[in-house]
Design an enzyme around this catalytic site. Structure first.
Site, PDB file in Angstrom:
ATOM      1  N   ASP A  13       0.819  -1.222   0.000  1.00  0.00           N
ATOM      2  CA  ASP A  13       0.000   0.000   0.000  1.00  0.00           C
ATOM      3  C   ASP A  13       0.852   1.270   0.000  1.00  0.00           C
ATOM      4  OD1 ASP A  13      -2.279  -1.722   0.272  1.00  0.00           O
ATOM      5  OD2 ASP A  13      -1.759  -1.875   2.393  1.00  0.00           O
ATOM      6  N   LYS A  16       2.207   2.118  -5.225  1.00  0.00           N
ATOM      7  CA  LYS A  16       2.950   1.650  -6.405  1.00  0.00           C
ATOM      8  C   LYS A  16       2.184   1.885  -7.705  1.00  0.00           C
ATOM      9  CE  LYS A  16       3.172  -2.413  -4.428  1.00  0.00           C
ATOM     10  NZ  LYS A  16       2.819  -2.152  -3.033  1.00  0.00           N
ATOM     11  N   GLY A  40      -4.049  -4.613  -4.553  1.00  0.00           N
ATOM     12  CA  GLY A  40      -5.089  -3.665  -4.970  1.00  0.00           C
ATOM     13  C   GLY A  40      -4.415  -2.364  -5.357  1.00  0.00           C
ATOM     14  N   HIS A  41      -4.141  -2.203  -6.642  1.00  0.00           N
ATOM     15  CA  HIS A  41      -3.440  -1.002  -7.098  1.00  0.00           C
ATOM     16  C   HIS A  41      -4.457   0.028  -7.588  1.00  0.00           C
ATOM     17  CE1 HIS A  41       0.476  -3.478  -7.699  1.00  0.00           C
ATOM     18  NE2 HIS A  41       0.126  -3.341  -6.461  1.00  0.00           N
ATOM     19  N   GLN A 230       2.227  -6.123  -3.122  1.00  0.00           N
ATOM     20  CA  GLN A 230       2.491  -6.197  -1.666  1.00  0.00           C
ATOM     21  C   GLN A 230       3.727  -5.335  -1.356  1.00  0.00           C
ATOM     22  OE1 GLN A 230       1.800  -9.619  -3.238  1.00  0.00           O
ATOM     23  NE2 GLN A 230      -0.197  -8.690  -2.988  1.00  0.00           N
ATOM     24  N   THR A 307      -9.680  -5.210   0.733  1.00  0.00           N
ATOM     25  CA  THR A 307     -10.596  -5.734   1.751  1.00  0.00           C
ATOM     26  C   THR A 307     -11.370  -4.633   2.482  1.00  0.00           C
ATOM     27  OG1 THR A 307      -8.817  -5.631   3.371  1.00  0.00           O
ATOM     28  CG2 THR A 307      -9.115  -7.730   2.225  1.00  0.00           C
ATOM     29  N   ARG A 311      -6.242   0.251   7.992  1.00  0.00           N
ATOM     30  CA  ARG A 311      -4.825  -0.124   8.086  1.00  0.00           C
ATOM     31  C   ARG A 311      -4.265   0.322   9.427  1.00  0.00           C
ATOM     32  NH1 ARG A 311      -4.027   2.257   2.105  1.00  0.00           N
ATOM     33  NH2 ARG A 311      -4.794   0.460   0.978  1.00  0.00           N
TER      34      ARG A 311
HETATM   35  P1  IMP Z   1      -2.386 -12.996   1.849  1.00  0.00           P
HETATM   36  O1  IMP Z   1      -1.308 -12.690   0.913  1.00  0.00           O
HETATM   37  O2  IMP Z   1      -3.745 -12.589   1.378  1.00  0.00           O
HETATM   38  O3  IMP Z   1      -2.362 -14.408   2.342  1.00  0.00           O
HETATM   39  O4  IMP Z   1      -2.135 -12.107   3.165  1.00  0.00           O
HETATM   40  C1  IMP Z   1      -0.982 -12.283   3.970  1.00  0.00           C
HETATM   41  C2  IMP Z   1      -0.647 -10.972   4.682  1.00  0.00           C
HETATM   42  O5  IMP Z   1      -0.230 -10.009   3.696  1.00  0.00           O
HETATM   43  C3  IMP Z   1      -1.838 -10.327   5.402  1.00  0.00           C
HETATM   44  O6  IMP Z   1      -1.343  -9.656   6.540  1.00  0.00           O
HETATM   45  C4  IMP Z   1      -2.363  -9.319   4.405  1.00  0.00           C
HETATM   46  O7  IMP Z   1      -3.029  -8.261   5.027  1.00  0.00           O
HETATM   47  C5  IMP Z   1      -1.066  -8.858   3.747  1.00  0.00           C
HETATM   48  N1  IMP Z   1      -1.256  -8.421   2.358  1.00  0.00           N
HETATM   49  C6  IMP Z   1      -1.430  -9.205   1.274  1.00  0.00           C
HETATM   50  N2  IMP Z   1      -1.538  -8.457   0.168  1.00  0.00           N
HETATM   51  C7  IMP Z   1      -1.417  -7.178   0.553  1.00  0.00           C
HETATM   52  C8  IMP Z   1      -1.403  -5.930  -0.157  1.00  0.00           C
HETATM   53  O8  IMP Z   1      -1.514  -5.874  -1.379  1.00  0.00           O
HETATM   54  N3  IMP Z   1      -1.237  -4.813   0.598  1.00  0.00           N
HETATM   55  C9  IMP Z   1      -1.057  -4.861   1.936  1.00  0.00           C
HETATM   56  N4  IMP Z   1      -1.050  -6.000   2.640  1.00  0.00           N
HETATM   57  C10 IMP Z   1      -1.235  -7.152   1.956  1.00  0.00           C
END
Ligand code: IMP
Length: 386
Positions: A13, A16, A40-41, A230, A307, A311
């Site tokens: 977040d 990017k 989520g870009h 991520q 989601t 944050r």
């Molecule tokens: P997962 O990748 O959905 O299994 O999530 C694993 C961890 O990474 C969790 O704490 C999520 O909140 C975090 N996470 C996954 N994708 C993102 C992202 O795009 N932005 C921020 N946090 C992320």
């Protein structure tokens, strides 16, 4: 030519998508190399706001080719929703979107497994986005996964049923009521039908051997940007394990996620926010669980784009940032959202951690773990204030 890389240096977040969108005109190809629809870009384009989960952020530029690389995992249902959202605004993504045959597929049952595992972990849960990321990468590593290339193999239905039945066994073992579990607002059975419809759409996109495509493009002088998802502190190897995602979010992931040699990595852009945020569980040394944290959240509009979750917010963590710079070999730093700090009379940055009697300037194992036994080792952050 070499592949330039743009990625996040914190827990995701960092903004990017916005920067890729600005850089896009300089590049012929934008390629995603890891992650999936957990990303989520957010991009604002001609007064419209788009959130891209799977499609690279170069999709708004007609002259840019967008590649979903082999390291990415794809949920056809979510991809179709993205494609539809773009079509409503008269953008035809299929014209300049290429998908690796080797990219793995997120099945509906991967999402159920994600939910079941998180439920079983109770308080210790990862805080996953529940998009099926962990279970899909697990199957990839366990050599059981299904790939985009399987869709057209003629044996897809058989392979799907075989993997699904293994997943259902696990779900039953966990006593997870999958028949009554809703995915995107609909029950599993109905969702599965929609998933298959969406798989037909994915089938119609152009499938490529992306490693050859990328390497040939480099040879012919094309400019390529790899778009990270991520953040570095969520990397499966170097993030605050186990509270991480299941892919290599750092520069190293570009080589395996696109099929290029390390010698072909060019300039690395590292993006960070002037403060820190994190969604989901896990260590966050500079977290502000007070009014200042709330102020950062409100002013910075810090709510998850995938989601909608609030944050967690805190001050900038320099040892963690230096760690990410080291891991990624960052050439250019881009700082985002410094304006969010304007309403504050004074701000702080963490310059080191206090671990017992020691002052530690590195994001070492003990700081980046949530192990209660080790809580005695990391005590607090040392800040500079101005
Ligand atoms: P997962 O990748 O959905 O299994 O999530 C694993 C961890 O990474 C969790 O704490 C999520 O909140 C975090 N996470 C996954 N994708 C993102 C992202 O795009 N932005 C921020 N946090 C992320």
């Amino acid at each position: 030519m070499k592949v330039d890389v743009l990625l996040g240096l914190q827990w995701g977040d960092e903004g990017k998508g916005k920067i890729v969108d600005v850089l896009t005109p300089k590049y012929d190809i934008i390629a995603r190399f890891q992650g999936g629809p957990n990303a989520g870009h957010t991009i604002e384009f001609e007064g419209n706001k788009f959130i891209l989960h799977t499609i690279p952020s170069g999709i708004f530029n007609k002259n840019t080719t967008n590649v979903i690389g082999n390291g990415v995992i794809i949920d056809p249902f979510i991809l179709q929703k993205e494609l539809n959202n773009l079509k409503v605004k008269n953008i035809d993504p299929s014209a300049n979107l290429l998908v690796s045959k080797k990219a793995h597929l997120i099945l509906p049952t991967h999402r159920l497994l994600d939910a079941a595992y998180e439920q079983a972990m109770g308080k210790g849960k990862i805080g996953s986005t529940l998009k099926g990321i962990g279970p899909t990468y697990t199957d990839k590593i366990a050599r059981k996964g299904l790939r985009v290339g399987d869709l057209t193999s003629g044996k897809f239905a058989e392979k799907y049923e075989s993997l699904k039945s293994k997943h259902l066994e696990i779900l039953r073992f966990h006593e997870f009521d999958y028949e009554n579990h809703k995915l995107d607002g609909v029950l599993f059975g109905e969702y599965e039908g929609k998933w298959f419809e969406a798989a037909e759409t994915l089938k119609k996109l152009e499938h490529i051997d992306s490693e050859y495509f990328i390497n040939r493009a480099l040879e012919s002088g094309k400019k390529i940007l790899a778009e990270g998802a991520q953040g570095s502190l969520l990397d499966i190897e170097f993030g605050s394990y186990p509270f991480v995602t299941s892919s290599n979010t750092i520069t190293a992931g570009v080589c395996s996620g696109l099929g290029i040699s390390p010698k072909k990595v060019g300039k690395v852009y590292g993006i960070f926010k002037a403060y820190c945020t994190r969604v989901g569980s896990g260590p966050f040394p500079t977290e502000l669980e007070n009014e200042e944290g709330q102020k950062l959240r409100d002013v910075g509009r810090e709510f998850g784009s995938t989601t909608g979750r609030p944050r967690r917010c805190g001050w900038l963590d320099l040892p963690a940032l230096n760690y990410a710079i080291m891991l990624n070999g960052v050439d250019e730093l881009l700082m985002m959202k410094a304006d969010v700090l304007s309403p504050f009379d004074s701000i702080k940055v963490c310059t080191a951690y206090k671990c017992g009697d020691e002052i530690c300037e590195e994001s070492c194992y003990d700081v980046a773990t949530d192990d209660v036994e080790l809580d005695t080792i990391f005590d607090e952050c040392i800040y500079e204030e101005s």
